[in-house]
Structures are given as structure tokens and as C-alpha cells.
Design an enzyme around this catalytic site. Structure first.
Site, short mmCIF file in Angstrom:
data_model
loop_
_atom_site.label_atom_id
_atom_site.label_comp_id
_atom_site.label_asym_id
_atom_site.label_seq_id
_atom_site.Cartn_x
_atom_site.Cartn_y
_atom_site.Cartn_z
N ARG A 1 10.45 -23.56 47.06
CA ARG A 1 11.20 -23.35 45.82
C ARG A 1 11.26 -21.87 45.49
NH1 ARG A 1 8.68 -27.69 41.55
NH2 ARG A 1 8.77 -25.84 40.22
N ARG B 1 3.39 -24.74 48.67
CA ARG B 1 4.19 -25.97 48.47
C ARG B 1 5.50 -25.92 49.25
NH1 ARG B 1 5.37 -27.92 42.55
NH2 ARG B 1 6.08 -25.77 42.32
N ARG C 1 5.39 -17.77 35.53
CA ARG C 1 5.20 -19.14 35.05
C ARG C 1 3.80 -19.31 34.46
NH1 ARG C 1 6.40 -21.99 40.40
NH2 ARG C 1 5.92 -23.96 39.36
N LYS D 1 0.89 -32.23 38.68
CA LYS D 1 1.59 -33.21 37.82
C LYS D 1 2.58 -34.05 38.63
CE LYS D 1 3.17 -29.87 35.19
NZ LYS D 1 2.57 -28.66 35.81
N ARG E 1 6.62 -28.87 26.80
CA ARG E 1 6.00 -27.63 27.29
C ARG E 1 5.86 -26.61 26.20
NH1 ARG E 1 7.67 -28.04 32.78
NH2 ARG E 1 6.90 -26.25 33.89
#
Ligand code: AP5
Length: 213
Positions: free
Chosen positions: A159, A126, A170, A13, A87
Site C-alpha cells: 500500500r 504488509r 499515520r 484490526k 477514529r
């Protein structure tokens, strides 16, 4: 045209929003980015939200709705992408109400579809710039110099919520709270499903077709 991009964590996203901003001129509203900026700046919101985000849970519907409401007010008539909001179904209902009050609406709710195995690989690889927030991937999109942002020279980091435990959490939260949005937007007749696998450019081209039609 106003769109929202939703999908599981790591679906792309943020990556695709950045391309749509650069190439199609959208304004970008990312509740994840707003919350991370609040944490970085140690605002009262950031201090309150940090623990929740680090463990992979959702911040309250009321707080994130308030954040989006404020940002939409600053955009005047510019087309926008909502990334990471709504969400939950409650957030989606709140969004309808707040946009209606401003005589705006979402034209397309785009679901970026990526299978779980790929999500874990994407998230664990990431790296994000501490300074400008640019996002990279150790394999798919590495920085030219390891640990240094190509765009601003800032330091890149992993992160906290990209740890294996937080990723699992998550994904669970996504299944229980966010996946039901597919039905919500299908019932409204504005759901568009876009496969999120392939190169970043291939995914962008699919999205560009959707936003250009
Ligand atoms: P947020 O930042 O929104 O996290 P998320 O939805 O989990 O999404 P991600 O940022 O993890 O993934 P993405 O889909 O943007 O993927 P990306 O493009 O980076 O939210 C963080 C937290 O804030 C939440 O957990 C929650 O606590 C809180 N929060 C935020 N909004 C909230 C709300 N509305 N309500 C309540 N709480 C909220 O890509 C991932 C990686 O894959 C990158 O490394 C990228 O380079 C790579 N990649 C991307 N595309 C490709 C491709 N095509 N091929 C190969 N690699 C790719």
C-alpha cells in the site's frame, strides 16, 4: 453483539476482523476497505480521498460517517464489527447518534494494544492482494508464492500509505486524533483492552473470549 475494534495503524484490526468474520459470523465494516475500493473504482469519492489517504491523513468525519451510515442500513439485524471507524471523538459521537436512530448500539469497544516498534515492522512488511484485498506479511504471513495471493491468485502489492513517511504520519495522526477514544469509551464503560502482540491465533483467542462473554 456489535463491537468496534480500534488501535494504532498495524495493530491487526483488519487481520483479526477477517478471523472474527470467518469464525464468529460477524459482518465487517472497514472504512479503510470502503475507501480503497472507491479509489480502485475511481469514483468521485475515491478521486477526492486518494491523496489524503496516500499521505496518511484522515478523510473528513462527515464523509466517513456517511459511508458507515449507509452500510449499517444494509445489515438488518446481523452483528457487526466496525474496523477503523470511529477514529476521532467527533466520529464516535456521530456513531452514537446514527446507531441510536436505528435502535442499535456498540456493546464493546475493543482497543488492540501494540507498541510502536512492532507497528512499523508490521506495516512495512504488509502486502495486500490487488484483487481480493487479502492481507499478508512478508515474515509473519507470507504468500506461498511470492507476489501471488494464496486465496485468488491475484497480484500482491505494498500500500502507498505503508511507505516509511506515511507510516510516521499515520502514527502521529493516531496519537492526536484516535488515542483519545480510549477515554471516550472508558467513560461509557464499554472499553476492553486486548494485547495485540503474539501470534495471530493467540490474539484471535483473546478476542474470541471477549466477544463470547
Ligand atoms: P485503514 O485501512 O483503516 O488503516 P489503519 O487503521 O491505519 O489500519 P491498517 O489497515 O494499516 O492496520 P490494521 O490494524 O488493520 O493491521 P493489519 O491487520 O492489516 O485506513 C487507511 C486510511 O483510510 C487512513 O489512514 C485514512 O486516511 C482513511 N480512513 C479510514 N478510516 C477512516 C476514518 N474512520 N476516518 C478518516 N479517515 C479514515 O496488520 C498489519 C500487518 O501486520 C499485516 O501485514 C498483518 O499480516 C500483520 N500482522 C497482523 N497481526 C499480526 C500478528 N499478531 N503478528 C505478526 N504480524 C501480524
Amino acid at each position: 453483539m456489535n463491537i468496534l475494534l480500534f488501535g494504532p495503524p498495524g495493530a491487526g484490526k483488519g487481520t483479526q476482523s477477517a478471523l472474527l468474520v470467518e469464525k464468529n459470523g460477524f459482518a465487517h465494516i472497514s472504512t479503510g476497505d470502503i475507501l480503497r475500493a472507491a479509489i480502485k473504482n475511481k469514483t468521485s469519492l475515491g478521486i477526492k480521498a486518494k491523496e489524503t489517504i496516500d499521505r496518511g491523513d484522515l478523510v473528513s468525519d462527515e464523509i466517513v460517517t456517511g459511508l458507515v451510515d449507509e452500510v449499517v442500513d444494509t445489515l438488518e439485524n446481523k452483528s457487526f464489527i466496525l474496523d477503523g471507524f470511529p477514529r476521532t471523538v467527533v466520529q464516535a459521537e456521530n456513531l452514537d447518534k446514527l446507531l441510536k436512530n436505528k435502535s442499535k448500539k456498540v456493546d464493546k469497544a475493543i482497543f488492540l494494544d501494540v507498541e510502536k516498534d512492532f507497528l512499523v515492522k508490521r506495516l512495512s512488511g504488509r502486502r495486500v492482494c490487488k484483487n481480493c484485498g487479502a492481507s499478508y506479511h512478508v515474515d509473519a504471513m507470507p504468500t506461498k508464492v511470492e507476489g501471488v495471493c494464496d486465496k485468488c491468485g491475484g497480484e500482491t502489492y505494498q500500500r502507498k500509505d505503508d511507505s516509511v513517511e506515511a507510516i510516521e504520519k499515520r502514527l502521529e495522526v493516531y496519537e492526536s486524533s484516535t488515542a483519545p477514544l480510549k477515554d471516550f469509551y472508558e467513560n461509557k464503560g464499554i472499553l476492553v483492552k486486548v494485547p495485540g502482540l503474539g501470534s495471530m491465533d493467540e490474539v484471535y483467542n483473546r478476542l474470541n473470549e471477549v466477544v463470547s462473554s
